[in-house]
Design a protein around this motif. Structure first.
Motif, PDB file in Angstrom:
ATOM      1  N   LYS A 149      -5.982  85.714  -3.244  1.00  0.00           N
ATOM      2  CA  LYS A 149      -7.136  85.106  -3.885  1.00  0.00           C
ATOM      3  C   LYS A 149      -8.120  84.703  -2.780  1.00  0.00           C
ATOM      4  O   LYS A 149      -7.717  84.558  -1.623  1.00  0.00           O
ATOM      5  CB  LYS A 149      -6.708  83.875  -4.683  1.00  0.00           C
ATOM      6  N   PRO A 150      -9.388  84.531  -3.112  1.00  0.00           N
ATOM      7  CA  PRO A 150     -10.357  84.151  -2.063  1.00  0.00           C
ATOM      8  C   PRO A 150      -9.921  82.936  -1.263  1.00  0.00           C
ATOM      9  O   PRO A 150     -10.089  82.897  -0.034  1.00  0.00           O
ATOM     10  CB  PRO A 150     -11.632  83.879  -2.860  1.00  0.00           C
ATOM     11  N   GLU A 151      -9.325  81.939  -1.940  1.00  0.00           N
ATOM     12  CA  GLU A 151      -8.915  80.726  -1.233  1.00  0.00           C
ATOM     13  C   GLU A 151      -7.722  80.976  -0.294  1.00  0.00           C
ATOM     14  O   GLU A 151      -7.528  80.229   0.668  1.00  0.00           O
ATOM     15  CB  GLU A 151      -8.567  79.607  -2.218  1.00  0.00           C
ATOM     16  N   ASP A 152      -6.928  82.021  -0.584  1.00  0.00           N
ATOM     17  CA  ASP A 152      -5.809  82.343   0.304  1.00  0.00           C
ATOM     18  C   ASP A 152      -6.293  82.754   1.691  1.00  0.00           C
ATOM     19  O   ASP A 152      -5.580  82.566   2.681  1.00  0.00           O
ATOM     20  CB  ASP A 152      -4.966  83.483  -0.287  1.00  0.00           C
ATOM     21  N   GLY A 154      -9.227  81.640   2.932  1.00  0.00           N
ATOM     22  CA  GLY A 154     -10.240  80.683   3.339  1.00  0.00           C
ATOM     23  C   GLY A 154     -11.648  81.113   2.993  1.00  0.00           C
ATOM     24  O   GLY A 154     -12.611  80.673   3.613  1.00  0.00           O
ATOM     25  N   GLY A 155     -11.772  81.996   1.987  1.00  0.00           N
ATOM     26  CA  GLY A 155     -13.084  82.486   1.591  1.00  0.00           C
ATOM     27  C   GLY A 155     -13.632  83.578   2.492  1.00  0.00           C
ATOM     28  O   GLY A 155     -14.750  84.053   2.269  1.00  0.00           O
ATOM     29  N   HIS A 156     -12.861  83.994   3.486  1.00  0.00           N
ATOM     30  CA  HIS A 156     -13.325  85.034   4.396  1.00  0.00           C
ATOM     31  C   HIS A 156     -13.125  86.415   3.774  1.00  0.00           C
ATOM     32  O   HIS A 156     -12.206  86.620   2.978  1.00  0.00           O
ATOM     33  CB  HIS A 156     -12.581  84.953   5.728  1.00  0.00           C
ATOM     34  N   ARG A 197      -3.039  78.368   9.592  1.00  0.00           N
ATOM     35  CA  ARG A 197      -3.359  76.996   9.983  1.00  0.00           C
ATOM     36  C   ARG A 197      -4.130  76.904  11.289  1.00  0.00           C
ATOM     37  O   ARG A 197      -4.612  75.835  11.645  1.00  0.00           O
ATOM     38  CB  ARG A 197      -2.074  76.167  10.091  1.00  0.00           C
TER      39      ARG A 197
END
Length: 210
Positions: A149-152, A154-156, A197
């Protein structure tokens, strides 16, 4: 028709045998020092007969590079447990890819080092290496598109995340030159930790910061 298909299968098998023989020769003698005679001897053929299946040593080098890339891409098709989180699937994928690199490390190293420890710059196979490198990055990006998903990420963009990941793996491989080092697969957890991280992110439980 059946005779033609049988002949095509025989040719394909012979080409595969020659490619594997060339891989062994490259590991033993080095990519640039290996001759067509060396490959023929390893494959159990005459040098002249090799030209029935490959036009030149360069074409064999390209075929070996394509084989390595095909093996890399095939890892994406291996099944995974359905109950894993994205981070867990990511680490499993990384582990499998690093294990493949461990298996083929000597051959991969022969593609990156030449006589006198030179890098791949200026080599005649440089364009082939570049194209295969881009195919591997594209394979990782496609996997991200299908699984993250996009959040996985970090939106990159998946393409950028793929380059970062492949670059990290490539850096681990280069760190092992020229003496081999330890198993790269043992670094899968660390690579996963840094990817998600950052190098200065929260430490794992039990880890100590200086």
């Amino acid at each position: 028709m059946k005779a033609l298909q049988r002949r095509e299968r025989e040719i394909a098998r012979t080409r595969e045998d020659i490619i594997e023989a060339a891989s062994r020769a490259f590991v033993e003698r080095g990519l640039h020092e290996t001759t067509m005679q060396d490959i023929a001897r390893e494959a159990g053929y005459t040098a002249a007969s090799l030209y029935t299946y490959f036009r030149s040593k360069q074409e064999i080098i390209e075929a070996v590079g394509d084989m390595l890339t095909a093996e890399f891409l095939s890892v994406f098709d291996e099944p995974m447990p359905s109950n894993l989180s994205f981070a867990q699937r990511f680490e499993l994928l990384v582990t499998r890819h690093l294990a493949l690199i461990d298996k083929r490390r000597a051959l991969i190293v022969s593609f990156h080092t030449g006589e006198g420890g030179q890098g791949c710059e200026g080599h005649t196979h440089g364009q082939t290496f570049h194209e295969n490198f881009e195919r591997r990055i594209a394979g990782v990006a496609d996997w991200f598109k299908q699984n993250a998903k996009p959040e996985d990420l970090g939106g990159h963009p998946p393409e950028l995340a793929a380059r970062v990941l492949v670059g990290m793996g490539f850096g681990l491989l280069h760190e092992s030159f020229p003496h081999g080092g330890g198993r790269l697969a043992s670094h899968a957890s660390l690579l996963t930790e840094i990817f998600f991280r950052g190098i200065s992110g929260p430490p794992k439980v039990g880890a100590k910061r200086k």
